[in-house]
Design an enzyme around this catalytic site. Sequence first.
Site, PDB file in Angstrom:
ATOM      1  N   CYS A   2       0.831  -1.192   0.000  1.00  0.00           N
ATOM      2  CA  CYS A   2       0.000   0.000   0.000  1.00  0.00           C
ATOM      3  C   CYS A   2       0.870   1.248   0.000  1.00  0.00           C
ATOM      4  O   CYS A   2       1.993   1.234   0.481  1.00  0.00           O
ATOM      5  CB  CYS A   2      -0.944   0.074   1.189  1.00  0.00           C
ATOM      6  SG  CYS A   2      -1.899  -1.419   1.447  1.00  0.00           S
ATOM      7  N   ARG A  27       3.080   0.249  -5.295  1.00  0.00           N
ATOM      8  CA  ARG A  27       2.928  -0.410  -3.994  1.00  0.00           C
ATOM      9  C   ARG A  27       1.585  -1.121  -3.850  1.00  0.00           C
ATOM     10  O   ARG A  27       1.290  -1.702  -2.804  1.00  0.00           O
ATOM     11  CB  ARG A  27       3.074   0.623  -2.867  1.00  0.00           C
ATOM     12  CG  ARG A  27       4.354   1.413  -2.926  1.00  0.00           C
ATOM     13  CD  ARG A  27       4.435   2.388  -1.782  1.00  0.00           C
ATOM     14  NE  ARG A  27       4.510   1.701  -0.516  1.00  0.00           N
ATOM     15  CZ  ARG A  27       5.623   1.252   0.032  1.00  0.00           C
ATOM     16  NH1 ARG A  27       6.765   1.421  -0.568  1.00  0.00           N
ATOM     17  NH2 ARG A  27       5.591   0.631   1.188  1.00  0.00           N
ATOM     18  N   TRP A  74      -3.137  -2.509  -1.613  1.00  0.00           N
ATOM     19  CA  TRP A  74      -2.944  -3.896  -2.054  1.00  0.00           C
ATOM     20  C   TRP A  74      -3.573  -4.739  -0.944  1.00  0.00           C
ATOM     21  O   TRP A  74      -3.094  -4.762   0.186  1.00  0.00           O
ATOM     22  CB  TRP A  74      -1.458  -4.214  -2.198  1.00  0.00           C
ATOM     23  CG  TRP A  74      -1.211  -5.574  -2.766  1.00  0.00           C
ATOM     24  CD1 TRP A  74      -1.204  -5.920  -4.081  1.00  0.00           C
ATOM     25  CD2 TRP A  74      -0.934  -6.772  -2.037  1.00  0.00           C
ATOM     26  NE1 TRP A  74      -0.938  -7.267  -4.207  1.00  0.00           N
ATOM     27  CE2 TRP A  74      -0.772  -7.809  -2.976  1.00  0.00           C
ATOM     28  CE3 TRP A  74      -0.809  -7.075  -0.683  1.00  0.00           C
ATOM     29  CZ2 TRP A  74      -0.486  -9.124  -2.614  1.00  0.00           C
ATOM     30  CZ3 TRP A  74      -0.538  -8.381  -0.311  1.00  0.00           C
ATOM     31  CH2 TRP A  74      -0.376  -9.387  -1.280  1.00  0.00           C
ATOM     32  N   ASN A  98      -0.557   1.192   6.155  1.00  0.00           N
ATOM     33  CA  ASN A  98       0.183   0.238   5.323  1.00  0.00           C
ATOM     34  C   ASN A  98       0.797  -0.769   6.283  1.00  0.00           C
ATOM     35  O   ASN A  98       1.547  -0.385   7.175  1.00  0.00           O
ATOM     36  CB  ASN A  98       1.263   1.006   4.547  1.00  0.00           C
ATOM     37  CG  ASN A  98       2.295   0.093   3.924  1.00  0.00           C
ATOM     38  OD1 ASN A  98       1.999  -1.051   3.584  1.00  0.00           O
ATOM     39  ND2 ASN A  98       3.502   0.600   3.761  1.00  0.00           N
ATOM     40  N   GLY A  99       0.463  -2.046   6.134  1.00  0.00           N
ATOM     41  CA  GLY A  99       1.003  -3.057   7.041  1.00  0.00           C
ATOM     42  C   GLY A  99      -0.090  -4.024   7.448  1.00  0.00           C
ATOM     43  O   GLY A  99      -1.139  -4.097   6.801  1.00  0.00           O
ATOM     44  N   GLU A 498      13.833 -17.476 -13.608  1.00  0.00           N
ATOM     45  CA  GLU A 498      13.525 -16.048 -13.757  1.00  0.00           C
ATOM     46  C   GLU A 498      12.713 -15.801 -15.032  1.00  0.00           C
ATOM     47  O   GLU A 498      11.759 -15.014 -15.032  1.00  0.00           O
ATOM     48  CB  GLU A 498      14.834 -15.240 -13.752  1.00  0.00           C
ATOM     49  CG  GLU A 498      14.703 -13.759 -14.014  1.00  0.00           C
ATOM     50  CD  GLU A 498      13.816 -13.005 -13.030  1.00  0.00           C
ATOM     51  OE1 GLU A 498      13.408 -13.567 -12.004  1.00  0.00           O
ATOM     52  OE2 GLU A 498      13.509 -11.838 -13.318  1.00  0.00           O
ATOM     53  N   LYS A 502       8.997 -14.133 -15.087  1.00  0.00           N
ATOM     54  CA  LYS A 502       8.642 -12.945 -15.890  1.00  0.00           C
ATOM     55  C   LYS A 502       7.408 -13.236 -16.732  1.00  0.00           C
ATOM     56  O   LYS A 502       6.482 -12.446 -16.775  1.00  0.00           O
ATOM     57  CB  LYS A 502       9.790 -12.529 -16.829  1.00  0.00           C
ATOM     58  CG  LYS A 502      10.983 -11.872 -16.205  1.00  0.00           C
ATOM     59  CD  LYS A 502      10.763 -10.481 -15.690  1.00  0.00           C
ATOM     60  CE  LYS A 502      10.320 -10.472 -14.262  1.00  0.00           C
ATOM     61  NZ  LYS A 502      11.315 -10.486 -13.239  1.00  0.00           N
ATOM     62  N   GLU A 505       4.179 -13.640 -14.490  1.00  0.00           N
ATOM     63  CA  GLU A 505       3.652 -12.486 -13.751  1.00  0.00           C
ATOM     64  C   GLU A 505       3.050 -11.411 -14.642  1.00  0.00           C
ATOM     65  O   GLU A 505       2.144 -10.706 -14.207  1.00  0.00           O
ATOM     66  CB  GLU A 505       4.675 -11.903 -12.768  1.00  0.00           C
ATOM     67  CG  GLU A 505       5.770 -11.081 -13.340  1.00  0.00           C
ATOM     68  CD  GLU A 505       6.704 -10.518 -12.280  1.00  0.00           C
ATOM     69  OE1 GLU A 505       6.243 -10.101 -11.216  1.00  0.00           O
ATOM     70  OE2 GLU A 505       7.925 -10.485 -12.535  1.00  0.00           O
ATOM     71  N   HIS A 521      12.395 -36.589 -14.709  1.00  0.00           N
ATOM     72  CA  HIS A 521      11.866 -37.018 -13.411  1.00  0.00           C
ATOM     73  C   HIS A 521      10.433 -36.548 -13.197  1.00  0.00           C
ATOM     74  O   HIS A 521       9.955 -36.533 -12.071  1.00  0.00           O
ATOM     75  CB  HIS A 521      12.784 -36.524 -12.282  1.00  0.00           C
ATOM     76  CG  HIS A 521      14.161 -37.077 -12.389  1.00  0.00           C
ATOM     77  ND1 HIS A 521      14.457 -38.391 -12.079  1.00  0.00           N
ATOM     78  CD2 HIS A 521      15.316 -36.528 -12.836  1.00  0.00           C
ATOM     79  CE1 HIS A 521      15.744 -38.616 -12.299  1.00  0.00           C
ATOM     80  NE2 HIS A 521      16.285 -37.492 -12.758  1.00  0.00           N
ATOM     81  N   LYS A 618       4.687  -3.679  -6.546  1.00  0.00           N
ATOM     82  CA  LYS A 618       6.131  -3.632  -6.759  1.00  0.00           C
ATOM     83  C   LYS A 618       6.893  -3.975  -5.480  1.00  0.00           C
ATOM     84  O   LYS A 618       7.844  -4.735  -5.501  1.00  0.00           O
ATOM     85  CB  LYS A 618       6.510  -2.229  -7.244  1.00  0.00           C
ATOM     86  CG  LYS A 618       7.995  -2.031  -7.481  1.00  0.00           C
ATOM     87  CD  LYS A 618       8.422  -2.692  -8.762  1.00  0.00           C
ATOM     88  CE  LYS A 618       9.911  -2.579  -9.018  1.00  0.00           C
ATOM     89  NZ  LYS A 618      10.383  -3.652  -9.908  1.00  0.00           N
TER      90      LYS A 618
END
Length: 623
Positions: A2, A27, A74, A98-99, A498, A502, A505, A521, A618
């Site tokens: 947030c 955020r 968020w 925020n938290g 990675e 990418k 997301e 496997h 982010k």
Amino acid sequence: MCGIVGALAQRPIMAVLLEGLKVLEYRGYDSAGVAVLDHGTAHVVKTAGKVAVLEAEVKAQGCDGPIGIAHTRWATHGKANEVNAHPHQVGNIILVHNGIIENYQELKHKLSFEGYTFKSETDSEVLAALIHYYQHRELKPDSSLKIHTSKFNAFNQALNEVKGTYGVAVIDTENPDAIFVARSGSPLVVGCGIGENFVASDIIALLPVTSKFIYLEDGDRGIIGRDHVMLFDRDQVLVNRPVQSIQVNPEILGKGPYKHYMQKEIFEQPEALRNTLMGRLDEDNVSANAFVAQEEQAHDFLEVLKHIEHVEMVACGTSYHAALVGKYLIEEHAGISVNVTIASEYRYKRTIVPPNSLFVTLSQSGETADTLAALELAQRQGYRHTLAICNVDNSSLVRMSQYVFLTRAGREIGVASTKAFTTQLIALLLLTIALGRAHHEIDEHEGANLIASLHQAPAVVHTVLQLDAKIQELSSDFVGKEHALFLGRGPMYPIALEGALKLKEISYIHAEGYASGELKHGPIALIDSKMPVIVVAPDNLWLPKLISNIEEVKARGGKLYIFSGKNFGHSAEATMIDLGTVSPFIAPLVFTVPLQLLAYHVAVINGTDVDHPRNLAKSVTVE
Ligand code: M6R
């Protein structure tokens, strides 16, 4: 997560709040809200969706005032809807948070017993009610002079009862001359103006109005007035935190000629790498000043490395993938054992601390809650030294660490991390050389060779970026695909992870990264003619083994996309993208770039919100 913005001025501040919120959308961006006080009357506007929706609603309502707070959310507790959006108002108290308030259920129960009812499902509304409760039940201001003190006491009393993390800003309809703020585990900075002051989760929200900032320390609480800022530390002692002048060119926040921040940031990589290397390399070793000690009496880092026998690395997401590459590099070239753990796992498991260990955290933002908590734990566990590899100066992680390597990638705004990752890899390459030289595993000659390949990195990445059009063309193959596999071996295995992160997301295609030897496997069962298999195949030690795995995919009709450093034969089943000869030392960094481009172009074709993919933020500043 947030984002919070607050302002107290002698002029209408709605525009400041809304502009601030827009840059804080990194955020979180699932709902937003704003509250202003105008001659004692509160106007609270909240909307689901991004700040643009809120802005339109504010415009329609036409409200403004000289004091206000705003929030982009968020969601943690409660759905992303208008009711759960902040600010939360309980009587005269209006709060943005925020938290996470961990004991909110318990507090809610207590307050319900006292007659409070709640409109939202959030933990934050409970905090607003608790402040209201202490103001009205316990402390009765007896004169206007004491109004700040009495109200601030109530604010403190409420926060003392809270377990969890918070950055909060509170305004009060009965007291339109102050914003109360507090920080515990979530960032908060005060912006200082002339006859006006501001507060925000990040300085970038306030760059249009000031360049002077006071960073709150963890545990700080305070009162912001128009002409003064009073801060108290965690022991409630009045403190004088320094006012820092920070010059940031607001233009860096623009997209320039690019369509998205992510695209801009991918193309900024040659410059970011160059900046990250600048002044940090000697002929056959890393310069003594590359890793900076935070305390004056601390030893030179290169000296410290001579005594390091083990490295423990902790990070999240993309930064975690960088750490995994670091493990391969350091073990291979410096002969020092490395452990890598996801921060949210590290903080809740028992860890055996080998003697003379270096604890390394990696983070773009320096505000990731799990990484900060892991570092705090490591400090208690008695790690001999801590190093932060971070992109944000003055971030919590940087301030908490003994040694720091700033990655100088420049501000990264796109939610999908790109240039922060490749500059983290530079940091790890430097750490590898420094450790290898300190332990005589890398001699002068090899040191000089590795340094020479580092110097080439920006130019090589620049060349790879010229593949953009070709990668854009092949990205149309991914239309309608629901799954993809990324394969690599050795240090390219984390690059495969990675690449998969990418793609998933930002394009919402389910993608998995595998060490290609692991294919047989289990995952090989997924392969058919519809499954795109992306292989990262530079010319290195592992290539012969990787080629065998490629044959296994071919034999099962998989659709192959091979990013190679050496022409090992074309075939109808594979699309080859040749990156040319690349030094194996910098190959992880170089081969990341086409995977970023691929994810970007697939996301654009899929029509997703590239810079703000759904459900993400982010900076993950909550647990
Ligand atoms: O700021 P940090 O590097 O600590 O962030 C860690 C992750 O949240 C971050 O890398 C995330 O995985 C990105 N969205 C990946 O692109």
